[in-house]
Design a protein around this motif. Sequence first.
Motif, short mmCIF file in Angstrom:
data_model
loop_
_atom_site.label_atom_id
_atom_site.label_comp_id
_atom_site.label_asym_id
_atom_site.label_seq_id
_atom_site.Cartn_x
_atom_site.Cartn_y
_atom_site.Cartn_z
N ASP A 129 0.85 -1.19 0.00
CA ASP A 129 0.00 0.00 0.00
C ASP A 129 0.89 1.25 0.00
OD1 ASP A 129 -1.69 2.16 0.63
OD2 ASP A 129 -3.02 0.90 1.81
N PRO A 130 1.02 1.95 -1.14
CA PRO A 130 1.89 3.13 -1.19
C PRO A 130 1.50 4.22 -0.19
CG PRO A 130 1.30 2.41 -3.41
CD PRO A 130 0.45 1.62 -2.47
N ALA A 131 0.20 4.39 0.06
CA ALA A 131 -0.23 5.42 1.01
C ALA A 131 0.26 5.08 2.42
CB ALA A 131 -1.75 5.55 0.98
N TYR A 132 0.16 3.83 2.79
CA TYR A 132 0.64 3.37 4.10
C TYR A 132 2.15 3.57 4.19
CZ TYR A 132 1.25 -0.01 7.99
OH TYR A 132 1.57 -0.62 9.18
N LEU A 133 2.86 3.19 3.12
CA LEU A 133 4.32 3.33 3.10
C LEU A 133 4.73 4.79 3.27
CD1 LEU A 133 7.13 2.12 2.66
CD2 LEU A 133 6.77 2.40 0.20
N MET A 134 4.06 5.71 2.58
CA MET A 134 4.42 7.12 2.69
C MET A 134 4.14 7.65 4.08
SD MET A 134 5.94 8.05 0.04
CE MET A 134 6.02 9.77 0.54
N GLU A 135 3.06 7.19 4.71
CA GLU A 135 2.76 7.64 6.06
C GLU A 135 3.85 7.21 7.03
OE1 GLU A 135 0.68 10.00 8.28
OE2 GLU A 135 -0.33 9.35 6.45
N VAL A 136 4.31 5.98 6.88
CA VAL A 136 5.38 5.48 7.75
C VAL A 136 6.70 6.16 7.42
CG1 VAL A 136 6.71 3.44 8.42
CG2 VAL A 136 4.23 3.28 8.13
N ALA A 137 6.96 6.40 6.14
CA ALA A 137 8.21 7.04 5.74
C ALA A 137 8.29 8.46 6.27
CB ALA A 137 8.33 7.04 4.21
N ILE A 138 7.18 9.19 6.18
CA ILE A 138 7.15 10.55 6.74
C ILE A 138 7.27 10.48 8.24
CG2 ILE A 138 5.70 12.60 7.08
CD1 ILE A 138 4.56 12.03 4.28
N GLY A 139 6.54 9.54 8.82
CA GLY A 139 6.74 9.19 10.22
C GLY A 139 6.23 10.21 11.21
N PHE A 140 6.52 9.90 12.45
CA PHE A 140 6.17 10.75 13.59
C PHE A 140 7.40 10.88 14.46
CE2 PHE A 140 5.07 10.94 18.08
CZ PHE A 140 4.35 12.11 18.11
N ASP A 141 7.75 12.10 14.81
CA ASP A 141 8.96 12.36 15.56
C ASP A 141 8.68 12.48 17.04
OD1 ASP A 141 10.63 12.52 13.25
OD2 ASP A 141 9.71 14.46 12.84
N ASP A 142 9.18 11.52 17.82
CA ASP A 142 9.08 11.60 19.27
C ASP A 142 10.18 12.51 19.80
OD1 ASP A 142 6.88 10.07 19.74
OD2 ASP A 142 7.97 8.22 20.03
N ASP A 143 10.13 13.79 19.41
CA ASP A 143 11.20 14.70 19.81
C ASP A 143 11.26 14.88 21.31
OD1 ASP A 143 12.05 15.17 17.23
OD2 ASP A 143 10.61 16.79 16.93
N GLY A 144 10.14 14.61 22.00
CA GLY A 144 10.13 14.79 23.44
C GLY A 144 10.26 13.50 24.21
N ASP A 145 10.86 12.50 23.60
CA ASP A 145 10.97 11.18 24.23
C ASP A 145 11.95 11.21 25.38
OD1 ASP A 145 12.06 8.30 24.46
OD2 ASP A 145 10.26 8.12 23.24
N PRO A 146 11.67 10.49 26.46
CA PRO A 146 12.58 10.47 27.59
C PRO A 146 13.90 9.80 27.27
CG PRO A 146 10.92 8.80 27.89
CD PRO A 146 10.53 9.59 26.68
N ASP A 147 13.94 9.00 26.22
CA ASP A 147 15.16 8.31 25.88
C ASP A 147 16.11 9.21 25.11
OD1 ASP A 147 13.77 6.11 26.85
OD2 ASP A 147 12.87 5.78 24.91
N ASN A 148 15.63 10.37 24.70
CA ASN A 148 16.45 11.30 23.94
C ASN A 148 17.16 12.23 24.91
OD1 ASN A 148 17.59 13.09 22.19
ND2 ASN A 148 15.68 13.71 21.20
N ASP A 149 18.48 12.18 24.93
CA ASP A 149 19.23 13.00 25.87
C ASP A 149 19.02 14.48 25.65
OD1 ASP A 149 20.22 10.74 26.96
OD2 ASP A 149 22.14 10.78 25.90
N SER A 150 18.66 14.88 24.43
CA SER A 150 18.52 16.30 24.14
C SER A 150 17.13 16.83 24.43
CB SER A 150 18.85 16.57 22.67
OG SER A 150 17.93 15.91 21.82
N ALA A 151 16.19 15.94 24.71
CA ALA A 151 14.82 16.39 24.98
C ALA A 151 14.13 15.37 25.85
CB ALA A 151 14.06 16.58 23.67
N ASP A 152 14.19 15.53 27.14
CA ASP A 152 13.64 14.55 28.06
C ASP A 152 12.16 14.76 28.23
OD1 ASP A 152 16.07 13.46 28.43
OD2 ASP A 152 16.52 14.56 30.27
N ALA A 153 11.37 13.73 27.92
CA ALA A 153 9.94 13.79 28.12
C ALA A 153 9.38 12.40 28.03
CB ALA A 153 9.28 14.69 27.09
N GLY A 154 8.13 12.21 28.47
CA GLY A 154 7.58 10.87 28.57
C GLY A 154 6.88 10.41 27.34
#
Length: 432
Positions: free
Chosen positions: A240-265
Amino acid sequence: MSVPSQSQKASLPKSWTVSESLSGGMKLPFIVGLDDSDTPYDVVDALALAPFTTGEQPWARSARVDRLRPGATLLPPGARVLRSVVEESRDSRLAVGEGWTVRSVRWRGGGGEVTVTAVSEQLARGVLEDVLRSSAAETGSDSSVSMGFWYLSGQRGPIRTSRRTATTRWSSIRGNYASAARDSLDKLMAIRRDNVIGRLILLHGPAGTGKTTVLRALANEWRSWCQVDCVLDPEALFADPAYLMEVAIGFDDDGDPDNDSADAGDSDSDSDGAGDSDADGAGDFDAAAGGAVGGGDGGEGDRMGQPAVRRWRLLVIEDCDELIRGDGRGSAGQQLSRLLNLTDGLVGQGREVLVALTTNEDLFRLHPAVVRPGRCLAQIEVGALPHAEAVSWLGSTDGVGSTMTLAELFALRDGRGLPRPTGGDTRHGLYL
């Protein structure tokens, strides 16, 4: 909403202008349609949108919480509950106070999310911070990381959920792998964003050798710079190209607690529609920092006067034997082409995406395009331990054959013995 033309403006009252109407909070019509597929949970979601949609409470703030304190309600003090829904996997509440509305959801697996609308930005922030301060458990130093899980819903399209997943440090499990693979795995674990060359990680070898455990350790070792997403239905992803593009564009967990530069849950959540439940610009919450952070305000980097650093993403696709076999033709060949395009083709351009594949196939049976030079960041055979290493691991020669998989060694260590092969009817190629 269309803007009145010049002729239409002439017929409007002199006191009316578009800018004044918008700044004055012109109310949008709010109509909710329900049918037999909707649930009380959906009703709570719709009612929570009402004050924001009408403009009565034009400021909204959201956050997710990874771990809740025992007995936490995710509601601010003095909240008056208007609706309450209890389901098998979650409960949802709609509550109001002076100038604000709160929708809170708690998941049975732990964690939750909260959305606040209010008459002012300051009030929305204050109510949200009160909720999170009283509800979020203190951030611990455990080895779990936030991982995303993609799947395609027939009704809602691509959906990403996220949950905390237990991982382990590579140093603690390194001895579980054959010496022939350890050096290559050491190099893989040590990679950082500045020395990524190639976008494909290929782990191949027999079942039971610990390929999935390697990926869990990789998620832990890369937690500071790379977000891990697992694709649960790769056959649908590359069909499914639409599904593939959605995953490729993705979602950025910029506030993830595992990210040393941006701690969040982060949390265990189910999102409606494409992307994650945080895709509406809502941030996550860092209990230690005591505030909401994330996408709603441009990320941690923006608040500190520094540009936010986008994290890499690792898409994990397990047991994809049929996808990458050398005899891929027809639709299978087209799916393989899309996979390769995601790694170093046009689809992957501009997106910092890595793809990790696991397969039980022998290397010589894989499509040459998959293993060509320059495409793989790592190409590692995760094989069985030879006899001497297996004996050293187990501390005994009892039951040890010429080679032993990790699963077999654990079975011997735990006293479960090895499964005996069954004598199947060789006249039939398929199970009946």
